[in-house]
Design an enzyme around this catalytic site. Structure first.
Site, mmCIF file in Angstrom:
data_model
loop_
_atom_site.group_PDB
_atom_site.id
_atom_site.type_symbol
_atom_site.label_atom_id
_atom_site.label_comp_id
_atom_site.label_asym_id
_atom_site.label_seq_id
_atom_site.Cartn_x
_atom_site.Cartn_y
_atom_site.Cartn_z
ATOM 1 C CB CYS A 94 -0.954 0.002 1.182
ATOM 2 S SG CYS A 94 -2.042 -1.433 1.182
ATOM 3 C CG HIS A 151 -3.092 3.395 2.472
ATOM 4 N ND1 HIS A 151 -3.671 3.072 1.259
ATOM 5 C CD2 HIS A 151 -3.115 2.249 3.203
ATOM 6 C CE1 HIS A 151 -4.020 1.796 1.277
ATOM 7 N NE2 HIS A 151 -3.698 1.283 2.444
ATOM 8 C CG ASN A 166 -6.554 -0.862 1.708
ATOM 9 O OD1 ASN A 166 -5.919 -0.450 0.744
ATOM 10 N ND2 ASN A 166 -5.962 -1.291 2.803
HETATM 11 N N1 COA Z 1 -17.902 -9.179 9.866
HETATM 12 C C1 COA Z 1 -18.338 -9.492 11.096
HETATM 13 N N2 COA Z 1 -17.520 -9.827 12.087
HETATM 14 C C2 COA Z 1 -16.199 -9.856 11.828
HETATM 15 C C3 COA Z 1 -15.663 -9.544 10.571
HETATM 16 C C4 COA Z 1 -16.587 -9.207 9.565
HETATM 17 N N3 COA Z 1 -16.191 -8.883 8.309
HETATM 18 N N4 COA Z 1 -14.328 -9.658 10.620
HETATM 19 C C5 COA Z 1 -14.001 -10.016 11.879
HETATM 20 N N5 COA Z 1 -15.148 -10.135 12.612
HETATM 21 C C6 COA Z 1 -15.285 -10.501 14.010
HETATM 22 C C7 COA Z 1 -14.089 -11.245 14.572
HETATM 23 O O1 COA Z 1 -14.198 -12.608 14.274
HETATM 24 C C8 COA Z 1 -14.213 -10.940 16.039
HETATM 25 O O2 COA Z 1 -15.176 -11.791 16.574
HETATM 26 P P1 COA Z 1 -14.985 -12.399 18.057
HETATM 27 O O3 COA Z 1 -14.954 -11.214 18.970
HETATM 28 O O4 COA Z 1 -16.184 -13.259 18.202
HETATM 29 O O5 COA Z 1 -13.686 -13.122 18.010
HETATM 30 C C9 COA Z 1 -14.777 -9.542 16.070
HETATM 31 O O6 COA Z 1 -15.373 -9.311 14.777
HETATM 32 C C10 COA Z 1 -13.762 -8.478 16.357
HETATM 33 O O7 COA Z 1 -12.662 -8.709 15.510
HETATM 34 P P2 COA Z 1 -11.401 -7.794 15.577
HETATM 35 O O8 COA Z 1 -10.388 -8.312 14.618
HETATM 36 O O9 COA Z 1 -11.004 -7.621 17.015
HETATM 37 O O10 COA Z 1 -12.026 -6.420 15.057
HETATM 38 P P3 COA Z 1 -11.360 -5.010 14.995
HETATM 39 O O11 COA Z 1 -12.156 -4.051 15.767
HETATM 40 O O12 COA Z 1 -9.881 -5.073 15.238
HETATM 41 O O13 COA Z 1 -11.572 -4.651 13.466
HETATM 42 C C11 COA Z 1 -10.344 -4.573 11.421
HETATM 43 C C12 COA Z 1 -11.001 -5.463 12.470
HETATM 44 C C13 COA Z 1 -9.707 -5.504 10.387
HETATM 45 C C14 COA Z 1 -11.410 -3.734 10.769
HETATM 46 C C15 COA Z 1 -9.278 -3.662 12.090
HETATM 47 O O14 COA Z 1 -8.429 -4.415 12.923
HETATM 48 C C16 COA Z 1 -8.459 -2.943 11.075
HETATM 49 O O15 COA Z 1 -8.948 -2.122 10.351
HETATM 50 N N6 COA Z 1 -7.132 -3.203 11.015
HETATM 51 C C17 COA Z 1 -6.286 -2.610 10.019
HETATM 52 C C18 COA Z 1 -6.437 -3.378 8.742
HETATM 53 C C19 COA Z 1 -5.866 -2.657 7.569
HETATM 54 O O16 COA Z 1 -6.102 -1.496 7.375
HETATM 55 N N7 COA Z 1 -5.101 -3.381 6.747
HETATM 56 C C20 COA Z 1 -4.512 -2.886 5.572
HETATM 57 C C21 COA Z 1 -3.414 -1.937 5.881
HETATM 58 S S1 COA Z 1 -2.625 -1.397 4.448
#
Ligand code: COA
Length: 321
Positions: free
Chosen positions: A112, A248, A278
């Site tokens: 990215c 980004h 993204n």
């Molecule tokens: N829909 C519903 N539930 C989902 C899900 C989806 N698409 N994806 C994950 N979950 C669930 C998980 O399984 C977890 O369930 P649990 O509590 O029963 O285990 C719960 O939601 C919370 O997951 P978590 O990973 O803790 O969520 P989060 O608040 O950290 O959000 C992201 C997840 C991915 C949105 C967040 O971590 C994020 O944006 N990270 C950066 C990712 C990014 O930008 N990557 C590219 C960078 S270039």
């Protein structure tokens, strides 16, 4: 002499995939995706089209916007981590398609951060007096590397390309910062393409993307402000002098958190991720092109572009428009 952006272009596939569409293939909901990421929909490339086709369209539009003929280009760098094939590079395919017969062309892999790294690399050639006119592209079709049964990644990404034509001028790039931390590469990775083996007869298989979401989130909200602060400090520029911080487009909450940490209001951190998700290397030039065409940028405006992503990699560029 420095490097000025003199034209921009972008391209997205026609197919719109909404959060509701995704909730039909994995256990998720529009509400979850919107509240955790800010994304409402994304564009997905067809099976027949890929990174190269989008990059070519964005490149043509950027050349038109800059009033530059393809023959004037000395260098083309495509920042991508989802090139359609190992070789020829996507950049060479663009070069051939647009008829940039005088340009050297190659891809740059920084996930990215690809567009910012490509821009900074072209700038280095221009600053050294080696080249005068360049085409910088960020393009990705990560939809082709996603495991569509993995809800933790498949809801986040979309396909797009963005491009900028740059030229040696007095006003333009003021300063740049780039960094990498290969020791933490495992938090955001995509399995290898070179998995074939002569001895076992194994054919190459494409690996899927995997991510430790929270680790990536923490990395982004710490590293981006640090990088921008260093960029401003080293160039002796006050953050109040920056009109827009073009970050980004990974997640609205990441942008908000950076806004709070840096005490910059969100109206100076434009976003379009709700429409595209993204788009990896394409996200910054796609947003830049939208802003340019919407008339949001005036000559002399100071802008910071900041990318971060797989590698891990990060980079920022301070420019005068
Ligand atoms: N829909 C519903 N539930 C989902 C899900 C989806 N698409 N994806 C994950 N979950 C669930 C998980 O399984 C977890 O369930 P649990 O509590 O029963 O285990 C719960 O939601 C919370 O997951 P978590 O990973 O803790 O969520 P989060 O608040 O950290 O959000 C992201 C997840 C991915 C949105 C967040 O971590 C994020 O944006 N990270 C950066 C990712 C990014 O930008 N990557 C590219 C960078 S270039």
């Amino acid at each position: 002499m420095t490097t000025r952006i003199i034209g921009t272009g972008s391209a997205v596939p026609n197919q719109i995939v909404t959060n509701d569409d995704l909730s039909k293939i994995v256990e998720t909901s529009d509400e979850w995706i919107r509240t955790r990421t800010g994304i409402r929909e994304r564009r997905i490339a067809s099976a027949q089209s890929g990174t190269t086709a989008l990059a070519i369209e964005a490149a043509r539009k950027a050349l038109e916007n800059a009033h530059v003929a393809p023959e004037e280009l000395d260098i083309i760098i495509l920042g991508t981590s989802s090139a359609d094939c190992c070789f020829p590079s996507g950049a060479c395919e663009v070069q051939g398609a647009i008829g940039a017969v005088n340009a050297v062309a190659f891809d740059l892999s920084a996930a990215c951060s690809g567009f910012v790294f490509a821009l900074n690399t072209v700038h280095s050639f221009i600053k050294a007096g080696i080249y005068k006119t360049g085409l910088v592209i960020g393009a990705d079709t990560l939809s082709k590397l996603i495991d569509w049964t993995d809800r933790s990644t498949c809801v986040l990404f979309g396909d797009a390309a963005g491009a900028a034509v740059v030229r040696a001028e007095e006003q333009g790039i003021i300063h740049l910062e780039m960094g990498a931390d290969g020791s933490r590469g495992n938090v955001l990775e995509c399995g290898g393409r070179t998995t074939g083996n002569f001895l076992t007869g194994q054919k190459p298989e494409l690996g899927y993307m995997s991510m430790e979401g929270q680790e990536v989130f923490k990395f982004a909200v710490k590293t981006v402000p640090e990088t921008i602060n260093r960029l401003l400090e080293e160039s002796q520029t006050s953050k109040d002098d920056i009109k827009y911080f073009i970050l980004h487009q990974a997640n609205y909450r990441i942008c908000e958190s950076i806004s709070k940490r840096m005490k910059i209001s969100m109206d100076r951190i434009p976003t379009n991720l709700e429409n595209y998700g993204n788009t990896s290397g394409a996200s910054i030039p796609l947003l830049l092109d939208e802003m340019n065409r919407a008339g949001m940028l005036s000559r002399g405006d100071k802008l910071v572009m900041a990318g971060f992503g797989g590698g891990l990699t990060w980079g920022a560029t301070l420019i005068e428009w």
